[in-house]
Design a protein around this motif. Structure first.
Motif, PDB file in Angstrom:
ATOM      1  N   VAL A   1       0.867  -1.178   0.000  1.00 24.30           N
ATOM      2  CA  VAL A   1       0.000   0.000   0.000  1.00 24.30           C
ATOM      3  C   VAL A   1       0.905   1.230   0.000  1.00 24.30           C
ATOM      4  N   THR A   2       0.708   2.107  -0.977  1.00 25.52           N
ATOM      5  CA  THR A   2       1.458   3.364  -1.002  1.00 25.52           C
ATOM      6  C   THR A   2       0.511   4.513  -1.314  1.00 25.52           C
TER       7      THR A   2
ATOM      8  N   TRP B   1      -7.882  -0.802   8.180  1.00 24.92           N
ATOM      9  CA  TRP B   1      -6.774  -1.491   8.851  1.00 24.92           C
ATOM     10  C   TRP B   1      -7.070  -2.962   9.120  1.00 24.92           C
TER      11      TRP B   1
ATOM     12  N   LEU C   1       3.951  -7.041   4.962  1.00 28.90           N
ATOM     13  CA  LEU C   1       3.231  -5.797   4.695  1.00 28.90           C
ATOM     14  C   LEU C   1       4.257  -4.730   4.362  1.00 28.90           C
TER      15      LEU C   1
ATOM     16  N   TYR D   1       4.163  -0.813   3.503  1.00 28.36           N
ATOM     17  CA  TYR D   1       3.223   0.306   3.549  1.00 28.36           C
ATOM     18  C   TYR D   1       4.010   1.608   3.609  1.00 28.36           C
TER      19      TYR D   1
ATOM     20  N   THR E   1       3.008   5.916   3.259  1.00 30.03           N
ATOM     21  CA  THR E   1       2.095   6.993   2.921  1.00 30.03           C
ATOM     22  C   THR E   1       2.443   8.256   3.698  1.00 30.03           C
TER      23      THR E   1
ATOM     24  N   LEU F   1       2.033   3.662  12.157  1.00 32.70           N
ATOM     25  CA  LEU F   1       2.307   2.360  11.524  1.00 32.70           C
ATOM     26  C   LEU F   1       2.913   1.377  12.518  1.00 32.70           C
TER      27      LEU F   1
ATOM     28  N   ARG G   1       6.815   4.841   6.700  1.00 31.39           N
ATOM     29  CA  ARG G   1       6.830   3.612   5.919  1.00 31.39           C
ATOM     30  C   ARG G   1       7.319   2.469   6.786  1.00 31.39           C
TER      31      ARG G   1
END
Length: 181
Positions: free
Chosen positions: A88-89, A97, A110, A112, A114, A137, A163
């Motif tokens: 996911v970006t 979630w 995972l 990730y 953002t 995160l 991230r």
């Protein structure tokens, strides 16, 4: 293949941890910069996005499963499915979630990345709803094995991000109760 931006260096850095032939979910895949990259690395990719034109572009030149879904307003299209890795970006919708974490198979990865609090000083997104809170995160992945985590200002273009690369425990650690509330 239509031009799409280069994949995130965060994703390319940790993609070697994804075994060849793995099933990978690219959530909010957009134009497919990560889907195309991961497929070229030997992964079998499922992409989900609400942009039908972007998915048509992917279908035209990239093997994979491309699902048109508005995951913010509709049903989660992958109920009961688990992937070897979830990517996911540039996307954050906190009510997802539990679905995102449950989509990572036990032992899966995972990746990730953002935008985070502080990004408003550099542009959009600027609404708190779309910016990770400090350490968010790490909290989301609290029961997982964190391989790497970064938070802060990145340049060119200037932006504030968080991230994480985290592995779900083999015992399939439960989703933290705070995320299910």
């Amino acid at each position: 293949m239509p031009h799409s931006p280069a994949p995130s260096p965060w994703i390319t850095r940790f993609a070697p941890l994804i075994p060849a032939g793995a099933q990978v979910l690219d959530l909010a895949c957009g134009q497919g910069r990560h889907a195309r990259y991961l497929q070229a690395q030997g992964s079998r990719v499922t992409g989900v996005d609400r942009d039908g034109a972007a998915l048509q572009s992917l279908q035209a030149d990239t093997a994979g499963e491309w699902l048109l879904a508005d995951v913010e307003n509709g049903a989660w299209p992958l109920e009961g499915r688990a992937f070897d890795a979830v990517v996911v970006t540039h996307y954050l919708w906190r009510p997802l979630w539990p679905h995102i974490l449950a989509s990572v198979a036990p032992g899966g990865l995972l990746l990730y990345e953002t935008f985070a609090q502080g990004n408003a000083a550099y542009g959009k997104p600027s609404r708190p709803d779309f910016l990770l809170q400090p350490g968010e995160l790490l909290q989301v992945c609290a029961s997982w094995s964190v391989i790497a985590y970064e938070a802060g200002l990145l340049r060119n273009p200037d932006r504030v991000v968080q991230r994480i690369a985290a592995r779900r425990p083999l015992d399939g650690a439960p989703i933290p109760a705070a995320l299910l509330a």
